[in-house]
Motif scaffolding. Structure first.
Motif, PDB file in Angstrom:
ATOM      1  N   UNK A  10       7.765   9.813   3.581  1.00 32.98           N
ATOM      2  CA  UNK A  10       9.060  10.221   3.023  1.00 32.98           C
ATOM      3  C   UNK A  10       9.820  10.971   4.115  1.00 32.98           C
ATOM      4  N   UNK A 106      12.525   5.220  -8.171  1.00 29.68           N
ATOM      5  CA  UNK A 106      11.292   4.681  -8.745  1.00 29.68           C
ATOM      6  C   UNK A 106      10.360   4.176  -7.654  1.00 29.68           C
ATOM      7  N   UNK A 107      10.954   3.684  -6.562  1.00 28.28           N
ATOM      8  CA  UNK A 107      10.159   3.193  -5.424  1.00 28.28           C
ATOM      9  C   UNK A 107       9.391   4.334  -4.755  1.00 28.28           C
ATOM     10  N   UNK A 108      10.042   5.514  -4.700  1.00 24.84           N
ATOM     11  CA  UNK A 108       9.358   6.695  -4.140  1.00 24.84           C
ATOM     12  C   UNK A 108       8.189   7.092  -5.038  1.00 24.84           C
ATOM     13  N   UNK A 109       8.420   7.032  -6.351  1.00 29.58           N
ATOM     14  CA  UNK A 109       7.368   7.378  -7.300  1.00 29.58           C
ATOM     15  C   UNK A 109       6.194   6.411  -7.152  1.00 29.58           C
ATOM     16  N   UNK A 110       6.501   5.124  -7.061  1.00 31.95           N
ATOM     17  CA  UNK A 110       5.441   4.120  -6.883  1.00 31.95           C
ATOM     18  C   UNK A 110       4.648   4.381  -5.605  1.00 31.95           C
ATOM     19  N   UNK A 112       4.242   7.267  -4.135  1.00 29.02           N
ATOM     20  CA  UNK A 112       3.426   8.470  -4.336  1.00 29.02           C
ATOM     21  C   UNK A 112       2.171   8.149  -5.149  1.00 29.02           C
ATOM     22  N   UNK A 113       2.327   7.251  -6.120  1.00 28.81           N
ATOM     23  CA  UNK A 113       1.195   6.915  -6.992  1.00 28.81           C
ATOM     24  C   UNK A 113       0.195   5.998  -6.278  1.00 28.81           C
ATOM     25  N   UNK A 114       0.721   5.025  -5.518  1.00 33.20           N
ATOM     26  CA  UNK A 114      -0.159   3.966  -5.007  1.00 33.20           C
ATOM     27  C   UNK A 114      -0.822   4.264  -3.660  1.00 33.20           C
ATOM     28  N   UNK A 115      -0.410   5.337  -2.978  1.00 33.98           N
ATOM     29  CA  UNK A 115      -0.985   5.621  -1.660  1.00 33.98           C
ATOM     30  C   UNK A 115      -2.023   6.740  -1.741  1.00 33.98           C
ATOM     31  N   UNK A 116      -2.839   6.835  -0.688  1.00 28.30           N
ATOM     32  CA  UNK A 116      -3.803   7.937  -0.632  1.00 28.30           C
ATOM     33  C   UNK A 116      -3.121   9.240  -0.236  1.00 28.30           C
ATOM     34  N   UNK A 118       0.961  10.884   0.587  1.00 28.55           N
ATOM     35  CA  UNK A 118       2.399  10.777   0.829  1.00 28.55           C
ATOM     36  C   UNK A 118       2.737  11.892   1.820  1.00 28.55           C
TER      37      UNK A 118
END
Lengths: 123, 132
Positions: A10, A106-110, A112-116, A118
């Motif tokens: 980010x 929403x892309x930032x949220x995804x 944050x959720x999908x990576x080990x 951020x």
């Protein structure tokens, strides 16, 4: 090698004024060299300015936007410009560097959720 | 390689601890305002969310703001919707309040006051920090 991680990046500051974008770029390169994955880069706050195609720095300096554009195209890294932050600052489809796209938070949220991890680069 | 549909399905079930770290005064930079916008979007994703206000960030939730004279929109009252959006854990750092001569009575939100060491501990427990 050790554990392979998925990183999200980010960026909250624009190019040149702050070092954030250079540091984020160096981080991405280092992570890839170590065999990690960079799942995506999200540009927010003044960070959206890293995607403007209007940048034209002196030839003896680095071109921050062009570096990101090359990285996106050569390594297939998804670089997303926040639509709300971009509209505020005049970043639209017409003046985006190649390899980047405009989308929502929403892309930032995804990311944050999908990576080990951020990792945020800001002032 | 896993089927993309399966990946999407499994990432829907992931619940991460995410904390918004609000460190800046309400006006002077856009960080608190655009930070608030991130909070409102992330809140739609059923994650385990919290927010901490520290340093000049405590001014962002100070009562009685009126930025009309500087020609800027007052967004401070929007912070009041956070509990309704599922961001119920809202912390304020004790030292930041005290150093600025503020008490919880000056704030427009119901918050839990925690000291610096507790803030550190809370941050260490998170999967994701969003610093604004």
């Amino acid at each position: 090698m050790g554990v392979k991680l998925k990183f999200g990046i980010l960026i909250l500051e624009g190019p040149y004024q702050h070092q954030s974008s250079d540091s984020a770029y160096n981080f991405a390169i280092a992570a890839l060299e170590k065999g990690h994955e960079v799942s995506g880069v999200f540009l927010y706050n003044d960070g959206v300015n890293n995607a403007t195609s209007f940048g034209d720095p002196p030839q003896d300096d680095r071109n921050v936007q062009e570096k990101w554009s090359k990285l996106a195209q050569e390594k297939g890294i998804d670089i997303v410009v926040c639509i709300a932050a971009g509209k505020r600052r005049g970043l639209i489809d017409d003046n985006l560097i190649k390899g980047t796209r405009i989308s929502g938070l929403g892309q930032l949220t995804d990311l944050a959720i999908s990576t080990d991890r951020l990792v945020t680069f800001g002032d | 390689m896993a089927n993309p549909e399966e990946i999407e399905e499994s990432s829907d079930e992931i619940v991460k601890k995410m904390m918004f770290v609000m460190r800046k005064a309400p006006h002077g930079t856009i960080n608190p305002y655009e930070g608030l916008e991130v909070m409102l979007i992330v809140a739609a994703y059923d994650q385990d969310l919290s927010a901490v206000f520290l340093d000049d960030g405590v001014y962002a939730i100070k009562k009685g703001q009126d930025p009309k004279e500087i020609g800027v929109k007052d967004f401070s009252t929007t912070f009041r919707v956070l509990p309704g959006y599922g961001i119920e854990k809202i912390y304020v750092e004790k030292e930041s309040l005290e150093n600025r001569g503020l008490t919880v009575e000056d704030l427009l939100l119901e918050v839990e006051v925690v000291d610096k060491s507790e803030v550190t501990k809370l941050m260490q427990e998170q999967d994701v920090l969003f610093p604004f």
